[in-house]
Motif scaffolding. Sequence first.
Motif, PDB file in Angstrom:
ATOM      1  N   SER A   5       9.549  -8.002   2.392  1.00 39.46           N
ATOM      2  CA  SER A   5       9.516  -8.883   3.640  1.00 39.46           C
ATOM      3  C   SER A   5       8.914 -10.329   3.195  1.00 39.46           C
ATOM      4  CB  SER A   5       8.749  -8.576   4.768  1.00 39.46           C
ATOM      5  OG  SER A   5       7.658  -8.431   4.429  1.00 39.46           O
ATOM      6  N   GLU A   6       7.960 -10.258   2.157  1.00 36.94           N
ATOM      7  CA  GLU A   6       7.264 -11.588   1.766  1.00 36.94           C
ATOM      8  C   GLU A   6       7.774 -12.085   0.434  1.00 36.94           C
ATOM      9  OE1 GLU A   6       3.357 -10.796   2.025  1.00 36.94           O
ATOM     10  OE2 GLU A   6       3.342 -10.274   4.161  1.00 36.94           O
ATOM     11  N   LYS A   7       8.607 -11.287  -0.164  1.00 35.24           N
ATOM     12  CA  LYS A   7       9.121 -11.578  -1.442  1.00 35.24           C
ATOM     13  C   LYS A   7       8.054 -11.920  -2.511  1.00 35.24           C
ATOM     14  CE  LYS A   7      13.137 -13.614   0.707  1.00 35.24           C
ATOM     15  NZ  LYS A   7      12.736 -13.417   2.017  1.00 35.24           N
ATOM     16  N   ARG A   8       7.137 -10.915  -2.517  1.00 34.43           N
ATOM     17  CA  ARG A   8       5.972 -11.092  -3.430  1.00 34.43           C
ATOM     18  C   ARG A   8       5.865  -9.878  -4.364  1.00 34.43           C
ATOM     19  NH1 ARG A   8       0.611 -11.571   0.006  1.00 34.43           N
ATOM     20  NH2 ARG A   8      -0.088 -11.700  -2.193  1.00 34.43           N
ATOM     21  N   SER A   9       5.163  -9.944  -5.439  1.00 26.40           N
ATOM     22  CA  SER A   9       5.023  -8.952  -6.073  1.00 26.40           C
ATOM     23  C   SER A   9       4.049  -7.632  -5.612  1.00 26.40           C
ATOM     24  CB  SER A   9       4.788  -9.422  -7.731  1.00 26.40           C
ATOM     25  OG  SER A   9       3.607  -9.928  -7.542  1.00 26.40           O
ATOM     26  N   LEU A  10       4.139  -6.553  -6.156  1.00 23.85           N
ATOM     27  CA  LEU A  10       3.554  -5.438  -5.770  1.00 23.85           C
ATOM     28  C   LEU A  10       1.994  -5.501  -6.417  1.00 23.85           C
ATOM     29  CD1 LEU A  10       4.884  -2.042  -4.787  1.00 23.85           C
ATOM     30  CD2 LEU A  10       2.449  -2.488  -4.539  1.00 23.85           C
ATOM     31  N   SER A  11       0.992  -6.224  -5.719  1.00 23.41           N
ATOM     32  CA  SER A  11       0.085  -6.377  -6.495  1.00 23.41           C
ATOM     33  C   SER A  11      -1.316  -5.718  -5.495  1.00 23.41           C
ATOM     34  CB  SER A  11      -0.552  -7.957  -6.256  1.00 23.41           C
ATOM     35  OG  SER A  11      -0.675  -8.452  -5.097  1.00 23.41           O
ATOM     36  N   ARG A  12      -2.631  -5.792  -6.139  1.00 25.84           N
ATOM     37  CA  ARG A  12      -3.709  -5.183  -5.518  1.00 25.84           C
ATOM     38  C   ARG A  12      -3.989  -5.870  -4.428  1.00 25.84           C
ATOM     39  NH1 ARG A  12      -9.445  -3.531  -8.177  1.00 25.84           N
ATOM     40  NH2 ARG A  12     -10.776  -3.553  -6.233  1.00 25.84           N
ATOM     41  N   PRO A  13      -3.931  -7.284  -4.047  1.00 24.27           N
ATOM     42  CA  PRO A  13      -4.244  -7.814  -2.824  1.00 24.27           C
ATOM     43  C   PRO A  13      -3.130  -7.290  -1.812  1.00 24.27           C
ATOM     44  CG  PRO A  13      -4.332  -9.484  -4.530  1.00 24.27           C
ATOM     45  CD  PRO A  13      -3.808  -8.095  -5.087  1.00 24.27           C
ATOM     46  N   LEU A  14      -1.851  -6.977  -2.192  1.00 29.85           N
ATOM     47  CA  LEU A  14      -0.954  -6.514  -1.142  1.00 29.85           C
ATOM     48  C   LEU A  14      -1.429  -5.145  -0.861  1.00 29.85           C
ATOM     49  CD1 LEU A  14       1.631  -7.924  -0.071  1.00 29.85           C
ATOM     50  CD2 LEU A  14       3.005  -6.571  -1.483  1.00 29.85           C
ATOM     51  N   ALA A  15      -1.798  -4.354  -1.727  1.00 30.74           N
ATOM     52  CA  ALA A  15      -2.012  -2.976  -1.562  1.00 30.74           C
ATOM     53  C   ALA A  15      -3.299  -2.993  -0.508  1.00 30.74           C
ATOM     54  CB  ALA A  15      -2.607  -2.310  -2.976  1.00 30.74           C
ATOM     55  N   ILE A  16      -4.391  -3.647  -0.680  1.00 28.00           N
ATOM     56  CA  ILE A  16      -5.628  -4.033   0.259  1.00 28.00           C
ATOM     57  C   ILE A  16      -5.110  -4.039   1.569  1.00 28.00           C
ATOM     58  CG2 ILE A  16      -7.694  -5.087   0.748  1.00 28.00           C
ATOM     59  CD1 ILE A  16      -7.941  -5.653  -2.288  1.00 28.00           C
ATOM     60  N   ARG A  17      -3.983  -5.045   1.658  1.00 26.78           N
ATOM     61  CA  ARG A  17      -3.581  -5.319   3.050  1.00 26.78           C
ATOM     62  C   ARG A  17      -2.639  -4.347   3.584  1.00 26.78           C
ATOM     63  NH1 ARG A  17       0.356 -10.045   2.616  1.00 26.78           N
ATOM     64  NH2 ARG A  17       0.775  -9.417   4.723  1.00 26.78           N
ATOM     65  N   ALA A  18      -1.945  -3.478   2.704  1.00 28.50           N
ATOM     66  CA  ALA A  18      -1.108  -2.266   3.390  1.00 28.50           C
ATOM     67  C   ALA A  18      -2.289  -1.266   4.010  1.00 28.50           C
ATOM     68  CB  ALA A  18      -0.339  -1.688   2.151  1.00 28.50           C
ATOM     69  N   LEU A  19      -3.289  -0.979   3.234  1.00 23.98           N
ATOM     70  CA  LEU A  19      -4.331   0.193   3.365  1.00 23.98           C
ATOM     71  C   LEU A  19      -4.951  -0.303   4.826  1.00 23.98           C
ATOM     72  CD1 LEU A  19      -5.984   1.428   0.200  1.00 23.98           C
ATOM     73  CD2 LEU A  19      -4.501   2.466   1.867  1.00 23.98           C
ATOM     74  N   SER A  20      -5.315  -1.590   4.840  1.00 25.88           N
ATOM     75  CA  SER A  20      -6.061  -2.173   6.126  1.00 25.88           C
ATOM     76  C   SER A  20      -4.855  -1.951   7.452  1.00 25.88           C
ATOM     77  CB  SER A  20      -6.166  -3.708   5.789  1.00 25.88           C
ATOM     78  OG  SER A  20      -6.918  -4.427   7.164  1.00 25.88           O
ATOM     79  N   GLN A  21      -3.517  -2.032   7.392  1.00 24.62           N
ATOM     80  CA  GLN A  21      -2.615  -2.238   8.372  1.00 24.62           C
ATOM     81  C   GLN A  21      -2.512  -0.835   8.778  1.00 24.62           C
ATOM     82  OE1 GLN A  21       0.879  -4.025   7.114  1.00 24.62           O
ATOM     83  NE2 GLN A  21       0.152  -6.179   6.938  1.00 24.62           N
ATOM     84  N   ILE A  22      -2.734   0.133   7.779  1.00 21.84           N
ATOM     85  CA  ILE A  22      -2.321   1.493   8.132  1.00 21.84           C
ATOM     86  C   ILE A  22      -3.565   2.015   8.846  1.00 21.84           C
ATOM     87  CG2 ILE A  22      -2.451   3.813   7.030  1.00 21.84           C
ATOM     88  CD1 ILE A  22      -0.587   2.844   4.849  1.00 21.84           C
ATOM     89  N   ARG A  23      -4.796   1.532   8.516  1.00 22.55           N
ATOM     90  CA  ARG A  23      -6.008   2.010   9.252  1.00 22.55           C
ATOM     91  C   ARG A  23      -6.040   1.550  10.619  1.00 22.55           C
ATOM     92  NH1 ARG A  23      -9.139   0.878   3.789  1.00 22.55           N
ATOM     93  NH2 ARG A  23      -9.002   2.890   2.976  1.00 22.55           N
ATOM     94  N   LYS A  24      -5.959   0.249  10.686  1.00 19.13           N
ATOM     95  CA  LYS A  24      -5.635  -0.212  12.317  1.00 19.13           C
ATOM     96  C   LYS A  24      -4.450   0.537  13.103  1.00 19.13           C
ATOM     97  CE  LYS A  24      -6.929  -5.106  10.938  1.00 19.13           C
ATOM     98  NZ  LYS A  24      -6.356  -6.436  10.845  1.00 19.13           N
ATOM     99  N   GLU A  25      -3.237   0.800  12.514  1.00 15.75           N
ATOM    100  CA  GLU A  25      -2.315   1.584  13.126  1.00 15.75           C
ATOM    101  C   GLU A  25      -2.922   3.131  13.676  1.00 15.75           C
ATOM    102  OE1 GLU A  25       0.979   1.809  10.532  1.00 15.75           O
ATOM    103  OE2 GLU A  25       1.425  -0.285  10.767  1.00 15.75           O
ATOM    104  N   ASP A  26      -3.822   3.579  12.815  1.00 17.39           N
ATOM    105  CA  ASP A  26      -4.145   4.997  13.200  1.00 17.39           C
ATOM    106  C   ASP A  26      -5.320   4.683  14.054  1.00 17.39           C
ATOM    107  OD1 ASP A  26      -2.469   6.001  11.034  1.00 17.39           O
ATOM    108  OD2 ASP A  26      -4.020   6.006   9.510  1.00 17.39           O
TER     109      ASP A  26
END
Length: 226
Positions: free
Chosen positions: A205-226
């Motif tokens: 969706s953001e046309k970005r490479s799969l980097s550590r900052p993106l991983a940090i954001r993904a984990l944060s979003q998952i924790r908020k959803e939980d």
Amino acid sequence: MAQQLSFDLPSKPALEREDFFVAPSNAMAVALLDPAFHWPSGKLVLTGLKGAGKTHLAHVWARQSGAWIIPAHALPYEDLPMLSEGPVVVEDVPDIALDPEAQEALFHLHNLVLAAGHQLMMTGRPAPNLWGLTLADLQSRVQAATHAALEAPDDALLAVVLAKLFNDRQIAPKPDVIPYLVAHMDRTFASAARIVDQLDHLSLSEKRSLSRPLAIRALSQIRKED
């Protein structure tokens, strides 16, 4: 300026034997699927959490043995005598705990396959004594099977599972992504699948490479959803 479309293509799981990483948590199950090993009862129950590798190992064994693979809920609609002419894998047996017709079909298939001298594999998430089958004769036969459990992953296995899930989607994370995820994620196969899915969507969706900052954001979003 027209917005560029991103296509969320379905992943194709790699289900060959060489794609399965052997670790202490799954070594016994892998050993029991060796073609030279004959299950004492002629039947094997393979258990483990979602994403633990049950389907992967079932496909490996089916290719080795020429077995049919059938979901348990579909058994009432299958030609049981035809299926019993060779080895069979019945997946997700606990799903039929409230389906008397499917349980009756599995009971008959079990007897036909073993009487013909073939092998029967059955899969499910919990241990077989927790499958809750209401047909007592079937439940007792399930519990008499050889049982192999795929246990929770250690760090090495979790890293390989993540790498495989990324590879199935044909995406390549940067080198520091998987070590970061292993150190910070919930230690389950289901969590690994969820994180890879979230990262795939974010990257597309953001046309970005799969980097550590993106991983940090993904984990944060998952924790908020939980």
